[in-house]
Design a protein around this motif. Sequence first.
Motif, PDB file in Angstrom:
ATOM      1  N   ASN A  66      -4.565  46.690 -17.965  1.00  0.00           N
ATOM      2  CA  ASN A  66      -3.419  46.282 -17.151  1.00  0.00           C
ATOM      3  C   ASN A  66      -3.498  46.757 -15.704  1.00  0.00           C
ATOM      4  OD1 ASN A  66      -2.330  44.987 -19.344  1.00  0.00           O
ATOM      5  ND2 ASN A  66      -0.970  46.667 -19.908  1.00  0.00           N
TER       6      ASN A  66
ATOM      7  N   ARG B  75       0.618  50.649 -17.523  1.00  0.00           N
ATOM      8  CA  ARG B  75      -0.786  51.076 -17.429  1.00  0.00           C
ATOM      9  C   ARG B  75      -1.101  52.277 -18.323  1.00  0.00           C
ATOM     10  NH1 ARG B  75      -2.166  50.768 -10.922  1.00  0.00           N
ATOM     11  NH2 ARG B  75      -1.891  48.515 -10.684  1.00  0.00           N
TER      12      ARG B  75
ATOM     13  N   SER C 191      -0.285  43.388 -22.367  1.00  0.00           N
ATOM     14  CA  SER C 191      -1.709  43.710 -22.527  1.00  0.00           C
ATOM     15  C   SER C 191      -2.553  42.540 -22.041  1.00  0.00           C
ATOM     16  CB  SER C 191      -2.036  44.018 -23.989  1.00  0.00           C
ATOM     17  OG  SER C 191      -3.441  44.165 -24.169  1.00  0.00           O
ATOM     18  N   ASN C 192      -3.237  42.732 -20.934  1.00  0.00           N
ATOM     19  CA  ASN C 192      -4.116  41.681 -20.422  1.00  0.00           C
ATOM     20  C   ASN C 192      -5.261  41.389 -21.383  1.00  0.00           C
ATOM     21  OD1 ASN C 192      -2.594  41.383 -18.145  1.00  0.00           O
ATOM     22  ND2 ASN C 192      -4.016  42.401 -16.753  1.00  0.00           N
TER      23      ASN C 192
ATOM     24  N   THR D  70       1.549  39.632 -19.453  1.00  0.00           N
ATOM     25  CA  THR D  70       0.339  39.895 -18.684  1.00  0.00           C
ATOM     26  C   THR D  70       0.732  40.349 -17.283  1.00  0.00           C
ATOM     27  OG1 THR D  70       0.315  37.509 -18.250  1.00  0.00           O
ATOM     28  CG2 THR D  70      -1.250  38.329 -19.881  1.00  0.00           C
TER      29      THR D  70
ATOM     30  N   ASP E 157      -5.709  48.292 -22.476  1.00  0.00           N
ATOM     31  CA  ASP E 157      -5.014  47.024 -22.245  1.00  0.00           C
ATOM     32  C   ASP E 157      -5.499  46.307 -20.987  1.00  0.00           C
ATOM     33  OD1 ASP E 157      -3.371  47.154 -24.497  1.00  0.00           O
ATOM     34  OD2 ASP E 157      -1.897  48.414 -23.462  1.00  0.00           O
TER      35      ASP E 157
END
Length: 435
Positions: free
Chosen positions: A200, A193, A261-262, A221, A198
């Motif tokens: 996240n 995080r 990284s979402n 992810t 990102d």
Amino acid sequence: MDMVFQRSSEPDNAVTAIPINTDQISEKSGILFTLGGQGKQGWHKEWIVLSRGRLTEYSDWRSGKSQVKKPIDIALTSVKAVNHDRRQYCFQISTSDGHHHTFQTFNEEERSKWLRALYNAGQQVDTTKLREDHGEKQVRKNSERRKNLGRLKTAGNHVVNTIIPGQTHDLSVSPVSIHSKQESEMDYLAAVRFNPDDLNNICADCGSTEAVEWVSINFLTVFCVRCSSSHRSLGSHITRIKSLKLDKFANETEALLKYVSNRTANNYLESNLPAKEKISTNVSDANRLEFVKRKYVFKSYSEKYPDADNLLVRAIQKINVPDVAKYLACGADPNMIIKINVNKAKEEPSQFRTVTLFEYSLRKSIEVDTPVGSKKLFVVSELIILNGGKAEKFNSNSDTQINEDNASELGLSEEAITYWKARSLRLQGLKSPTA
């Protein structure tokens, strides 16, 4: 709040301070990891129910069915918080017949709730039922045990007054001293995080912000606990789910966390996702699973790259980890065969050799700093394996396969050969001598 202390025979692992709440909640249920769960060796998820002074385990953690083992009468047990091996947030129930049952929760708060409920369950025991099941002698023994609550049990039979942590004669092992004795551990959740861009801290699938603590180490992810459950049901050949709080990462997998990284992943995994098909946090489990299948198995929403295989090879050449993950997720073949020029001398004619994508990737590594110096990590090779790439068994004396004698033709370093050997053994279910 009272404190109960129990001295453990394993001071490096045991957390001896158990907070006891005065509330009367004595029933609880939920998913726990159980050592020896489902009647098998190792750790397994189970549905655990604490009701009417008894704790019952069910192997089917999704439906809460298929009871395993005999229910445990909590009044005839002692309970303590522990760290088991390198797993955190555990507690152990020791029965009067000498058996130990070890469970792991998802976080410290959840462990405290279980400990409070177990304590209260032990106080609200049905003595008539116990007499029927265990006889008068056990009931007297349990009654004496409850009288000793609030005092310190030593290794022998001697009982002394309770000692609060921090006092001069504190004989207990506090959580602080435990952490100081163990190796410093990386906070994986905080690391993932670190960059707010990102996204996240938000589940990549449903958008939840609660318990977003599970990572797919091959898709890079992170998810909430409910979506991670759907991912696990797909199988590890599709998505490799690990807990950022409970599991340990090492070497290549730890290095891969840097690339989670979402935002980046969803740019191509949901490139063709109709807005009406995006799930929300309150979606049913059935619809959640269906969405996860469409997104990660059928790739219904992902970007289409007709030249994905060539793009993947170029990404490997540049050691571009995010692009390697992208093209693997969007359909590139992790087991493709390619030809490479193994002739290092530019003035001499090219000499081509046919190799697998994994073998070629072993020429590419990143360097990380460690307390003992820099170290080469083969994150691209690891990512290929995690996405279904086959790492051929490393043979030390084969003329037809890459081995120690001809590996130098590929330009493989000693570190690459060591990694390949260790990874090959792990894929065969064997332990590397250097692991």
